[in-house]
Design a protein around this motif. Structure first.
Motif, short mmCIF file in Angstrom:
data_model
loop_
_atom_site.label_atom_id
_atom_site.label_comp_id
_atom_site.label_asym_id
_atom_site.label_seq_id
_atom_site.Cartn_x
_atom_site.Cartn_y
_atom_site.Cartn_z
N LEU A 44 -16.67 21.09 8.81
CA LEU A 44 -17.15 20.03 7.93
C LEU A 44 -18.59 19.66 8.25
CD1 LEU A 44 -14.02 17.70 7.94
CD2 LEU A 44 -14.78 19.21 6.10
N PRO A 45 -19.36 19.24 7.24
CA PRO A 45 -20.73 18.80 7.52
C PRO A 45 -20.73 17.52 8.36
CG PRO A 45 -20.20 18.51 5.19
CD PRO A 45 -19.02 19.17 5.83
N VAL A 46 -21.79 17.36 9.12
CA VAL A 46 -21.95 16.17 9.96
C VAL A 46 -22.78 15.16 9.18
CG1 VAL A 46 -22.92 15.32 12.13
CG2 VAL A 46 -21.87 17.59 12.04
N PRO A 47 -22.28 13.94 9.01
CA PRO A 47 -23.07 12.94 8.29
C PRO A 47 -24.37 12.64 9.03
CG PRO A 47 -20.84 12.14 8.76
CD PRO A 47 -21.02 13.43 9.48
N THR A 48 -25.47 12.62 8.28
CA THR A 48 -26.76 12.29 8.88
C THR A 48 -27.39 11.16 8.07
OG1 THR A 48 -27.82 14.03 7.58
CG2 THR A 48 -27.22 14.59 9.82
N VAL A 49 -28.04 10.26 8.77
CA VAL A 49 -28.66 9.10 8.14
C VAL A 49 -29.99 9.51 7.51
CG1 VAL A 49 -29.57 6.78 8.56
CG2 VAL A 49 -27.57 7.58 9.81
N GLY A 50 -30.21 9.10 6.27
CA GLY A 50 -31.49 9.31 5.63
C GLY A 50 -31.71 10.68 5.03
N SER A 51 -30.66 11.46 4.88
CA SER A 51 -30.82 12.79 4.29
C SER A 51 -29.63 13.10 3.40
CB SER A 51 -30.92 13.85 5.39
OG SER A 51 -31.01 15.14 4.82
N THR A 52 -29.91 13.74 2.28
CA THR A 52 -28.83 14.17 1.40
C THR A 52 -28.47 15.63 1.65
OG1 THR A 52 -30.41 14.78 -0.33
CG2 THR A 52 -29.48 12.54 -0.41
N ARG A 53 -29.23 16.31 2.48
CA ARG A 53 -28.98 17.72 2.79
C ARG A 53 -27.84 17.82 3.79
NH1 ARG A 53 -33.88 21.56 4.27
NH2 ARG A 53 -34.25 21.13 2.09
N MET A 54 -26.85 18.68 3.48
CA MET A 54 -25.74 18.87 4.40
C MET A 54 -26.21 19.59 5.65
SD MET A 54 -22.45 19.92 2.12
CE MET A 54 -23.26 21.23 1.23
N ARG A 55 -25.73 19.10 6.78
CA ARG A 55 -26.03 19.74 8.06
C ARG A 55 -24.72 19.95 8.80
NH1 ARG A 55 -31.48 19.62 8.62
NH2 ARG A 55 -32.57 17.99 7.51
N PHE A 56 -24.66 21.05 9.53
CA PHE A 56 -23.44 21.44 10.22
C PHE A 56 -23.72 21.60 11.70
CE2 PHE A 56 -23.25 22.80 5.88
CZ PHE A 56 -21.95 22.55 5.49
N ASP A 57 -22.71 21.32 12.50
CA ASP A 57 -22.79 21.47 13.94
C ASP A 57 -22.90 22.96 14.26
OD1 ASP A 57 -22.45 21.53 16.68
OD2 ASP A 57 -20.50 20.56 16.67
N LEU A 58 -24.00 23.37 14.87
CA LEU A 58 -24.25 24.79 15.14
C LEU A 58 -23.15 25.40 15.99
CD1 LEU A 58 -25.94 27.35 15.02
CD2 LEU A 58 -27.29 26.46 16.93
N LYS A 59 -22.68 24.67 17.00
CA LYS A 59 -21.64 25.21 17.88
C LYS A 59 -20.36 25.48 17.08
CE LYS A 59 -19.13 24.54 22.08
NZ LYS A 59 -19.09 24.04 23.40
N ALA A 60 -19.98 24.58 16.18
CA ALA A 60 -18.78 24.77 15.36
C ALA A 60 -18.95 25.96 14.43
CB ALA A 60 -18.47 23.51 14.56
N VAL A 61 -20.16 26.13 13.88
CA VAL A 61 -20.43 27.26 12.98
C VAL A 61 -20.38 28.57 13.76
CG1 VAL A 61 -22.15 28.31 11.48
CG2 VAL A 61 -21.74 25.86 11.36
N GLU A 62 -20.96 28.58 14.96
CA GLU A 62 -20.92 29.79 15.81
C GLU A 62 -19.48 30.15 16.14
OE1 GLU A 62 -25.14 29.49 18.24
OE2 GLU A 62 -23.39 28.47 19.06
N GLU A 63 -18.67 29.15 16.48
CA GLU A 63 -17.26 29.41 16.78
C GLU A 63 -16.52 29.94 15.56
OE1 GLU A 63 -15.87 25.69 18.34
OE2 GLU A 63 -16.90 25.98 20.26
N PHE A 64 -16.84 29.40 14.38
CA PHE A 64 -16.21 29.87 13.15
C PHE A 64 -16.51 31.34 12.92
CE2 PHE A 64 -16.54 30.97 8.68
CZ PHE A 64 -15.25 30.70 8.25
N PHE A 65 -17.78 31.74 13.01
CA PHE A 65 -18.15 33.14 12.76
C PHE A 65 -17.68 34.06 13.88
CE2 PHE A 65 -21.13 31.30 9.64
CZ PHE A 65 -20.70 32.02 8.54
N ALA A 66 -17.52 33.56 15.10
CA ALA A 66 -16.96 34.37 16.19
C ALA A 66 -15.48 34.67 15.91
CB ALA A 66 -17.12 33.66 17.52
N ALA A 67 -14.77 33.68 15.37
CA ALA A 67 -13.35 33.85 15.06
C ALA A 67 -13.13 34.58 13.73
CB ALA A 67 -12.66 32.49 15.01
N ASN A 68 -14.15 34.60 12.88
CA ASN A 68 -14.06 35.23 11.56
C ASN A 68 -15.26 36.16 11.35
OD1 ASN A 68 -11.80 33.52 10.28
ND2 ASN A 68 -13.20 32.01 11.12
#
Length: 88
Positions: A44-68
């Motif tokens: 899931l994207p991480v809520p960030t203050v002052g931005s409408t652009r979705m941002r994701f936790d790099l570690k979670a994304v790395e783990e996702f692509f390692a598992a998939n």
């Protein structure tokens, strides 16, 4: 004071990345990322203050692509008899 790391001792705050950065870093398309998100399997994207652009936790994304890991698509240009595919 650095905004990136603030928290408990020994605890690091992960780097946040945009969809574009994920595309570049993991060599996947925006459409593939959105497909994973629609299926509910992508972090899931991480809520960030002052931005409408979705941002994701790099570690979670790395783990996702390692598992998939990426799987190559099926080549449709090799299907069928190559002798009968020639246009006359």
């Amino acid at each position: 004071m650095d905004d990136v790391t603030e928290g408990a001792q020994g605890e690091e705050e992960s780097e946040l990345v945009t969809i574009k950065e994920i595309e570049d870093r993991f060599d996947v398309s925006r459409q593939t990322i959105h497909k994973f998100r629609r299926r509910g399997v992508f972090p899931l994207p991480v809520p960030t203050v002052g931005s409408t652009r979705m941002r994701f936790d790099l570690k979670a994304v790395e783990e996702f692509f390692a598992a998939n890991p990426k799987r190559p698509g099926r080549r449709t240009d090799l299907e069928g008899d190559s002798d009968t595919d020639a246009t006359e």
